[in-house]
Design a protein around this motif. Structure first.
Motif, PDB file in Angstrom:
ATOM      1  N   ALA A   2       0.836  -1.201   0.000  1.00 52.96           N
ATOM      2  CA  ALA A   2       0.000   0.000   0.000  1.00 52.96           C
ATOM      3  C   ALA A   2       0.872   1.252   0.000  1.00 52.96           C
ATOM      4  CB  ALA A   2      -0.891  -0.007   1.230  1.00 52.96           C
ATOM      5  N   HIS A   4       2.295   4.785   1.079  1.00 58.81           N
ATOM      6  CA  HIS A   4       2.513   5.344   2.402  1.00 58.81           C
ATOM      7  C   HIS A   4       3.369   6.597   2.301  1.00 58.81           C
ATOM      8  CE1 HIS A   4       6.176   2.927   1.818  1.00 58.81           C
ATOM      9  NE2 HIS A   4       6.745   3.812   2.596  1.00 58.81           N
ATOM     10  N   ARG A   5       3.351   7.376   3.362  1.00 55.43           N
ATOM     11  CA  ARG A   5       4.206   8.549   3.442  1.00 55.43           C
ATOM     12  C   ARG A   5       5.647   8.092   3.618  1.00 55.43           C
ATOM     13  NH1 ARG A   5       1.675  12.044   8.151  1.00 55.43           N
ATOM     14  NH2 ARG A   5       3.082  13.662   7.389  1.00 55.43           N
ATOM     15  N   ARG A 114       4.398   3.753  12.419  1.00 54.22           N
ATOM     16  CA  ARG A 114       3.658   3.000  11.392  1.00 54.22           C
ATOM     17  C   ARG A 114       2.319   3.675  11.076  1.00 54.22           C
ATOM     18  NH1 ARG A 114       5.534  -2.632  13.732  1.00 54.22           N
ATOM     19  NH2 ARG A 114       7.179  -3.061  12.216  1.00 54.22           N
ATOM     20  N   ARG A 115       1.637   4.133  12.107  1.00 57.59           N
ATOM     21  CA  ARG A 115       0.354   4.808  11.911  1.00 57.59           C
ATOM     22  C   ARG A 115       0.533   6.080  11.090  1.00 57.59           C
ATOM     23  NH1 ARG A 115      -2.661   8.723  13.230  1.00 57.59           N
ATOM     24  NH2 ARG A 115      -1.213   9.722  14.651  1.00 57.59           N
ATOM     25  N   LYS A 117       2.962   6.816   8.997  1.00 56.81           N
ATOM     26  CA  LYS A 117       3.350   6.474   7.626  1.00 56.81           C
ATOM     27  C   LYS A 117       2.149   6.034   6.796  1.00 56.81           C
ATOM     28  CE  LYS A 117       6.943   4.354   6.443  1.00 56.81           C
ATOM     29  NZ  LYS A 117       8.143   3.634   6.091  1.00 56.81           N
ATOM     30  N   ALA A 118       1.160   5.431   7.412  1.00 54.81           N
ATOM     31  CA  ALA A 118      -0.014   4.931   6.695  1.00 54.81           C
ATOM     32  C   ALA A 118      -0.985   6.046   6.310  1.00 54.81           C
ATOM     33  CB  ALA A 118      -0.739   3.881   7.543  1.00 54.81           C
ATOM     34  N   GLU A 119      -0.830   7.219   6.913  1.00 51.46           N
ATOM     35  CA  GLU A 119      -1.706   8.353   6.594  1.00 51.46           C
ATOM     36  C   GLU A 119      -1.351   8.928   5.231  1.00 51.46           C
ATOM     37  OE1 GLU A 119      -0.900  11.154   9.718  1.00 51.46           O
ATOM     38  OE2 GLU A 119      -2.400  10.261  11.052  1.00 51.46           O
ATOM     39  N   ASP A 120      -2.292   9.659   4.653  1.00 56.66           N
ATOM     40  CA  ASP A 120      -2.006  10.449   3.461  1.00 56.66           C
ATOM     41  C   ASP A 120      -1.263  11.700   3.904  1.00 56.66           C
ATOM     42  OD1 ASP A 120      -3.286   8.728   1.691  1.00 56.66           O
ATOM     43  OD2 ASP A 120      -5.233   9.726   1.956  1.00 56.66           O
TER      44      ASP A 120
END
Length: 190
Positions: A2, A4-5, A114-115, A117-120
């Motif tokens: 996916a 990720h940032r 991790r949270r 990095k998963a954001e837009d």
């Protein structure tokens, strides 16, 4: 995988690989105007900055009011404004309170990184070798931006930590600044 940032670890480093000397002396890494502008532009492009306790204490003791100090240069005024406006996260179990568009995380750093990095959003920059060591060991760093100063300090806090596995990197940029300071940027090959 996916989207990720991107998480980058970026710091000034001595030629022998240290971010600070014993006693946390940073006097060897005072940037030239050109290097300072590179850092300021990086802050402007960063979506979120992640700080460990020591570097947070250093940055927050100066930059919140640096633009109001006598003799502040235009570059320092610009950096201070950019720094205050940039969202920041401090990872520490002892630091209280935080301010200047900053929030404190006292729990699991790996889960929070991790949270994030998963954001837009725009890229994340990490500052602080101890925090980065945790992220390195968990394979979370996507880029290493190393500003190497031509000085040997003989010891202190290393930029890189001991790892259990190799991390293969691809060179994506090199640049030489006045005074023999160099930038090397590497991306993690996954």
């Amino acid at each position: 995988m996916a989207a990720h940032r991107k998480l980058a670890f970026a710091m000034n480093v001595s030629l022998d690989g240290y971010t600070t000397t014993h006693g946390d002396d940073l006097g060897w890494s005072v940037p030239s105007d050109e290097v300072f502008q590179w850092w300021s532009d990086r802050v402007a492009a960063t979506g979120t900055a992640l700080y460990g306790r020591k570097i947070w204490e250093n940055m927050s003791s100066h930059w919140p009011t640096a633009d109001q100090q006598p003799g502040a240069t235009a570059a320092h005024v610009e950096f201070a404004k950019r720094w205050r406006g940039m969202p920041k996260v401090v990872f520490s179990s002892t630091t209280r309170p935080v301010d200047w568009n900053t929030r404190l995380v006292t729990g699991d750093a790996v889960a929070e990184i991790r949270r994030l990095k998963a954001e837009d959003g725009r890229p994340i920059d990490m500052c602080g070798a101890t925090l980065a060591a945790t992220a390195m060991r968990h394979g979370l760093i996507d880029e290493y931006a190393i500003i190497t100063h031509p000085v040997l300090v003989g010891g202190g806090t290393p930029f890189f930590t001991a790892l259990d596995n190799w991390v293969n990197l691809s060179l994506v940029e090199t640049r030489t600044f006045a005074g023999g300071i160099t930038l090397t940027r590497y991306e993690t090959r996954r």
